[in-house]
Structure formats: structure tokens, C-alpha cells
Design an enzyme around this catalytic site. Sequence first.
Site, PDB file in Angstrom:
ATOM      1  N   ARG A 126      -1.238  -4.310  -6.011  1.00 31.45           N
ATOM      2  CA  ARG A 126      -2.515  -3.910  -5.167  1.00 31.45           C
ATOM      3  C   ARG A 126      -3.620  -3.326  -5.981  1.00 31.45           C
ATOM      4  O   ARG A 126      -3.550  -1.987  -6.137  1.00 31.45           O
ATOM      5  CB  ARG A 126      -2.123  -3.010  -3.921  1.00 31.45           C
ATOM      6  CG  ARG A 126      -1.330  -3.632  -2.953  1.00 31.45           C
ATOM      7  CD  ARG A 126      -0.417  -2.800  -2.239  1.00 31.45           C
ATOM      8  NE  ARG A 126       0.452  -3.362  -0.970  1.00 31.45           N
ATOM      9  CZ  ARG A 126       1.339  -3.092  -0.382  1.00 31.45           C
ATOM     10  NH1 ARG A 126       1.762  -1.934  -0.572  1.00 31.45           N
ATOM     11  NH2 ARG A 126       1.699  -3.675   0.388  1.00 31.45           N
ATOM     12  N   GLN A 131      -7.123  -8.398  -5.831  1.00 29.41           N
ATOM     13  CA  GLN A 131      -7.356  -8.650  -4.503  1.00 29.41           C
ATOM     14  C   GLN A 131      -7.648 -10.174  -3.985  1.00 29.41           C
ATOM     15  O   GLN A 131      -7.438 -10.561  -2.952  1.00 29.41           O
ATOM     16  CB  GLN A 131      -8.619  -7.854  -3.881  1.00 29.41           C
ATOM     17  CG  GLN A 131      -8.248  -6.317  -4.177  1.00 29.41           C
ATOM     18  CD  GLN A 131      -9.657  -5.650  -3.873  1.00 29.41           C
ATOM     19  OE1 GLN A 131     -10.579  -5.945  -3.942  1.00 29.41           O
ATOM     20  NE2 GLN A 131      -9.442  -4.179  -3.469  1.00 29.41           N
ATOM     21  N   ASP A 134      -4.455 -12.018  -2.988  1.00 29.33           N
ATOM     22  CA  ASP A 134      -3.541 -11.395  -2.219  1.00 29.33           C
ATOM     23  C   ASP A 134      -3.474 -12.413  -1.000  1.00 29.33           C
ATOM     24  O   ASP A 134      -4.094 -12.191   0.249  1.00 29.33           O
ATOM     25  CB  ASP A 134      -4.206  -9.860  -1.774  1.00 29.33           C
ATOM     26  CG  ASP A 134      -3.303  -9.032  -0.894  1.00 29.33           C
ATOM     27  OD1 ASP A 134      -2.118  -9.543  -0.648  1.00 29.33           O
ATOM     28  OD2 ASP A 134      -3.637  -8.097  -0.798  1.00 29.33           O
ATOM     29  N   SER A 137      -2.396  -9.952   2.444  1.00 31.19           N
ATOM     30  CA  SER A 137      -3.329  -9.556   3.382  1.00 31.19           C
ATOM     31  C   SER A 137      -4.392 -10.694   4.022  1.00 31.19           C
ATOM     32  O   SER A 137      -4.783 -10.402   5.351  1.00 31.19           O
ATOM     33  CB  SER A 137      -4.375  -8.914   2.293  1.00 31.19           C
ATOM     34  OG  SER A 137      -3.957  -7.669   1.630  1.00 31.19           O
ATOM     35  N   TYR A 233      -1.133   3.362   1.162  1.00 27.58           N
ATOM     36  CA  TYR A 233      -0.323   2.675   1.951  1.00 27.58           C
ATOM     37  C   TYR A 233       0.744   3.686   2.494  1.00 27.58           C
ATOM     38  O   TYR A 233       1.225   4.757   2.088  1.00 27.58           O
ATOM     39  CB  TYR A 233       0.299   1.475   1.491  1.00 27.58           C
ATOM     40  CG  TYR A 233      -0.703   0.575   1.173  1.00 27.58           C
ATOM     41  CD1 TYR A 233      -0.839  -0.615   2.142  1.00 27.58           C
ATOM     42  CD2 TYR A 233      -1.321   0.300  -0.143  1.00 27.58           C
ATOM     43  CE1 TYR A 233      -1.679  -1.652   1.879  1.00 27.58           C
ATOM     44  CE2 TYR A 233      -2.306  -0.755  -0.171  1.00 27.58           C
ATOM     45  CZ  TYR A 233      -2.497  -1.654   0.637  1.00 27.58           C
ATOM     46  OH  TYR A 233      -3.406  -2.824   0.380  1.00 27.58           O
TER      47      TYR A 233
END
Length: 390
Positions: A126, A131, A134, A137, A233
Site C-alpha cells: 500500500r 496504487q 492494486d 482495491s 487500515y
Amino acid sequence: MIVGVPSETADDETRVALVPTVAAELVDKGVEVCVESGAGTGSMWSDAAYREVGCTVVDEREAVFDRADAICQVRGLAANADHPMDPYREGQVVVGTLGPFDLDEATWEELGDRRLSAFALEFMPRISRAQSMDVLSSMASIGGYKATLVAAERLPKLFPLEMTAAGTVQPAEVLVIGAGVAGLKAISTAERLGASVRGYDIRLEVKQEVESLGADFVELDLETEGSGDDEGYAVEMGEEFYEQQRKQLGRVVPESDVVITTAAIPGAPAPELVSEEMIANMDDGSVIVDLAAADGGNCDPTVADETITYEGVTVFGPTNLPATVPGTASQLFANNLYNFLDHLLADGELVIDTEDEIIDSTLLTHDGTIRRPHEESDESADEEEGTDGG
């Protein structure tokens, strides 16, 4: 270099690892893309569409594995319980969601014996530069969106407030438990549908995100210090905390027409947050969508991949909602996958540099070495494994 895209063989899996528009970008980089005939059918991509962008389409599944240097799959190894070990060639690269927490010892040894370089996209770090790769996600966002639509379709009342000549229709009360990617998408979708929405998460720092979407944030009288890790998180808490959490949720859940739960802990059973007693106190016709069903569920009555009725409440236990939106899900998965492959590519070949954090985090086995990167943090797992909300 040749990238292979076989058909997905898991039950009800409609996605494909590479769609033609993304495969074309690899072809433009000088990479040959070999696709099994019919691989894109579930997501509405024809063999002709792949041929038009320069891909080679072959009839036999085995031919993809025979020809390709790298195999790209939506669900491979333990992520596909029906066919956990495909006919990978020695030294081949495998990229996809691979179910690394569920790999048995025999499979680990087989991966090592075949000298495979296996990349599990579930372990994407992360960090900002990862990103765009990912996958979790991307799929969690689709899952949160579709969970809300599933609930809206089954609920025997409208989501929005309606002012009509026949009278006023009050909005549906929606509670989303978990404000990770899936939870936030569920909240925003329910808000757009006009429901009265509340969101809950043990991390008080996400209150602003929930409220920015127009929902109310539920605050329980709990000690939540240490509930978030360095990346923001949620982390796994002790049983005493969960017991108190369930006690207080018992006053919130029965007030809801719809409950969407999203709390999942990588490599561990999902925390049980919604009890049978809470559900029994909900109105008949209410709906629960448990997005943690694949890991045991956040609700006591949840059954994976089944829809049941408990005390008049419909409880959905979907384990692969993204596959019900295969066009968008495949496009996003392919974009994530392309960005990962592009990160590895140098002069048309894949370069595996374990000094790179993205590569090091996702690489399970390489050149005969079993790496199990998730076990490097096992000593702190009890304190730091996050609930992703996906």
C-alpha cells in the site's frame, strides 16, 4: 516475450485477465499476447476483438501454457479451488490473484520444483506508486457498489425519500459496517440512491471520509486506540473488544433496513460482528449483504455463495460480486495487471529485481526458492493485520 491469457476455470468466474484494449498496449511494446479461444466471452470480448489488436488466439488451453513465458490469470493456484495447479512450464512467470494464504505445502513445493516465479497481486504494497496496480482495491470498489444494488433490489421498499400525492415514503435506513474501499463505495452508492445512510468503522480517523460522502458516522463507546496501523487500515482486535462491539452494535443493527458488512482480515477468519439476536430484532423483509462471506462472514447465519432467510431477514453471502459486473471488472483488473507488468518490463523482457518493494512484496516463489513474503511479518500479524473493508 510471450504473455499468455488462459480462460478462467473457477466456478462462475466471468472475468478475464487482459481485455483487448489493454492487450494492445502490450503488443505495442513488442510483447506477444497469446489468448485461449473464448477467454473473453464472459466479459463480452470476442476472439475477433483480440485478433484485431494483434493477439494470437489458440484453441487449446494447454497451448497457452506451452507457448507463454508469463501466464496472467484472474484466479490461479489456491484462488481457483477447482484447478489449483495448472500445467505451468518450468521457469514460467505466473501473475494474478493466487490465494497465497490458502496454498498447501504440496503446492508450495511444486512451485519450487518447477522453478516458477509466482506473483500474488493480493500482496501489493500500500504505497503510492503501487496504487495503479492494486487489484484488491479495484475489485473491492465494484463489490461495494454491487452489494448496494443487490440490497436495493431485494428490499421490499424504495431507497429514496418520496413525496407523492398518495403520501410520503420514508427513505430506507442503510448501515455499512467497515469503511474500507468496499464500504466507502457502498456508502456512496446508497447515498446516490437516496437512502438514509450510516457508516461504522473502528477507526475514528475515517469519520471524515464517511461524512464527506453524505452519511452519518456511528460512534460506539469503545476504546479504539491502536485500531489503525501506520497505513491507516484497521487491525485485528482482541475478542473482548469484539464482544463489546457486538453488544453495542446490537442497538444499531435492528434500526436498519439494510446492513452491508465488509470487515475482512487477510489470512484469518472474518470477525463475527452481527449476531443472530441482532438479525432477529430487524424488521421482516430487511436485507443483509455480507461481503466477508468468503472468509466465514461477519454475520452468524451467513453461508458463502448462498442466500438464506433468517427470522424474516434475507442474508446474502456473495464471494465474487465483481464477476457479476465482468466488463468493468475485467477492464480494471487488466489495467492493474498491465501497470504491474510494465513495472517489470525492460527492453521487452520481465526483470525480477527483489530489491524493488513492489516485486519483493508480491513474489511468492522464484528460481526454486520459496519466499512466502507474508510470513516475514507473522510475528506482528496478530497486532497489525488490517481489515480492508473489501
